[in-house]
Design a protein around this motif. Structure first.
Motif, short mmCIF file in Angstrom:
data_model
loop_
_atom_site.label_atom_id
_atom_site.label_comp_id
_atom_site.label_asym_id
_atom_site.label_seq_id
_atom_site.Cartn_x
_atom_site.Cartn_y
_atom_site.Cartn_z
N ARG A 57 0.82 -1.22 0.00
CA ARG A 57 0.00 0.00 0.00
C ARG A 57 0.85 1.27 0.00
N SER A 60 1.83 1.79 -3.44
CA SER A 60 0.64 2.23 -4.18
C SER A 60 0.42 3.72 -4.03
N ARG A 64 0.44 6.45 -7.18
CA ARG A 64 -0.66 7.38 -7.49
C ARG A 64 -0.17 8.83 -7.45
N HIS A 87 -4.32 3.24 -15.47
CA HIS A 87 -3.91 3.03 -14.08
C HIS A 87 -5.13 2.61 -13.28
N GLY A 88 -4.88 1.95 -12.16
CA GLY A 88 -5.96 1.46 -11.32
C GLY A 88 -5.38 0.52 -10.28
N ASP A 89 -6.18 -0.46 -9.84
CA ASP A 89 -5.72 -1.45 -8.87
C ASP A 89 -5.65 -2.82 -9.54
N TRP A 90 -4.53 -3.51 -9.33
CA TRP A 90 -4.39 -4.87 -9.88
C TRP A 90 -4.76 -5.94 -8.86
N PRO A 92 -6.70 -5.84 -4.53
CA PRO A 92 -7.34 -4.91 -3.60
C PRO A 92 -6.34 -3.98 -2.92
N GLY A 93 -6.49 -2.66 -3.20
CA GLY A 93 -5.64 -1.66 -2.57
C GLY A 93 -4.25 -1.53 -3.15
N LEU A 94 -3.93 -2.30 -4.21
CA LEU A 94 -2.59 -2.29 -4.79
C LEU A 94 -2.65 -1.70 -6.20
N ALA A 95 -1.92 -0.62 -6.42
CA ALA A 95 -2.03 0.15 -7.66
C ALA A 95 -1.17 -0.43 -8.77
N TYR A 96 -1.55 -0.10 -9.99
CA TYR A 96 -0.70 -0.37 -11.15
C TYR A 96 -0.71 0.87 -12.03
#
Length: 311
Positions: A57, A60, A64, A87-90, A92-96
């Protein structure tokens, strides 16, 4: 902290198919492969994109913030900054972030030419031109200047360990006397936006020696510009880094401070690796040590005025 799932090729392929037009029917699509076998959270996607997956997190949050920071710095820089196409989450709660790939190799593969040094000067000057308040509003942290004298003391002990392993001449560190380290403090009020991670892998260089882009802005901070000069000394060599910083308008004090930050850092990191405290590639650590210790014309701290003005 919850353990992040380990991404697999199937995980990455499914995510990419949902983002790009290629392979949405479940067949074909761009190739996917990790950048290196050790870096399972960063993947090449075909020849045009790179997918960066945050492992936790905190990472993440930095990913962001980086999206907005890149938009802030891009108008000020003469070199490319990656553009995010998705971009988004790959998990739960983890960004890409799925970014465009900046064409070229790295500073670990190609030497920087004289014109490339001018590109680096534009990078350093551009970073200084980025307004501090908007960067701070994005959540970019402030980083207190490091004590060069404290770092010097650590490096002296590390140099002795490297000398015992026949990797370094410990006497070279005597060039930086305690009194001189005390003179090379960061100047008050000189904080600027720094990339804070200018390794060879993050500086994109073309085969003709031009600097084409800078990657990975997740470690950016508001602080000592000598940190980026130090990063460049390790990435492209001390002479090129100092020439670029001078072209960018920096005086002898921040140039020499950056030089000695790099020299002390590389000695300490290599010694830590030999003693099993940190991971790393011995050939790469030796290369970084060699680059940081390349001689420059202005080596002696006594060669610059005590109250040298800064632009």
């Amino acid at each position: 902290m919850t353990q992040a799932p380990t991404p697999t090729a199937d995980t990455v392929r499914r995510l990419v198919r949902s983002l790009l037009k290629e392979g949405r029917d479940g067949t074909g699509g761009p190739s996917v492969r990790p950048v290196t076998p050790e870096r399972r959270y960063t993947w090449w996607i075909g020849d045009r994109h790179v997918l960066r997956l945050a492992p936790d997190r905190e990472a993440s949050m930095r990913r962001r913030r980086e999206l907005r920071l890149r938009d802030l710095v891009r108008p000020h820089l003469p070199v490319a900054v990656p553009v995010s196409v998705a971009h988004g989450d790959w998990a739960p709660g983890l960004a890409y972030t799925l970014d465009t790939r900046v064409p070229g190799g790295t500073a670990d593969e190609y030497d920087v030419s004289a014109v490339g040094e001018a590109d680096l000067a534009g990078l350093l000057g551009g970073l200084r031109a980025v307004p501090v308040r908007p960067a701070e509003a994005l959540g970019v942290p402030r980083a207190a200047p490091r004590s060069l004298e404290a770092l010097r003391r650590m490096a002296v002990h590390a140099a002795e360990r490297l000398a015992a392993a026949d990797e370094f001449d410990a006497a070279r560190l005597h060039q930086l006397a305690p009194a001189n380290a005390a003179r090379l403090t960061a100047q008050p009020g000189a904080a600027v936006l720094t990339h804070h991670g200018l390794t060879g892998a993050h500086v994109v260089v073309s085969a003709d020696g031009r600097v084409r882009g800078v990657l990975d802005w997740t470690g950016a901070a508001l602080g000592d510009p000598a940190e980026d000069i130090a990063g460049l000394a390790v990435a492209v060599g001390s002479p090129a880094a100092v020439r670029a910083a001078t072209l960018a308008g920096y005086g002898a004090r921040p140039c020499l401070r950056g030089l000695w930050l790099a020299r002390c850092d590389t000695v300490i990191r290599f010694a830590d690796h030999l003693e099993g405290r940190t991971a790393g590639s011995p050939p790469l650590l030796r290369t970084r040590l060699r680059r940081a210790w390349e001689p420059i014309l202005l080596e002696r701290v006594t060669d610059f005025p005590e109250n040298e003005p800064e632009p």
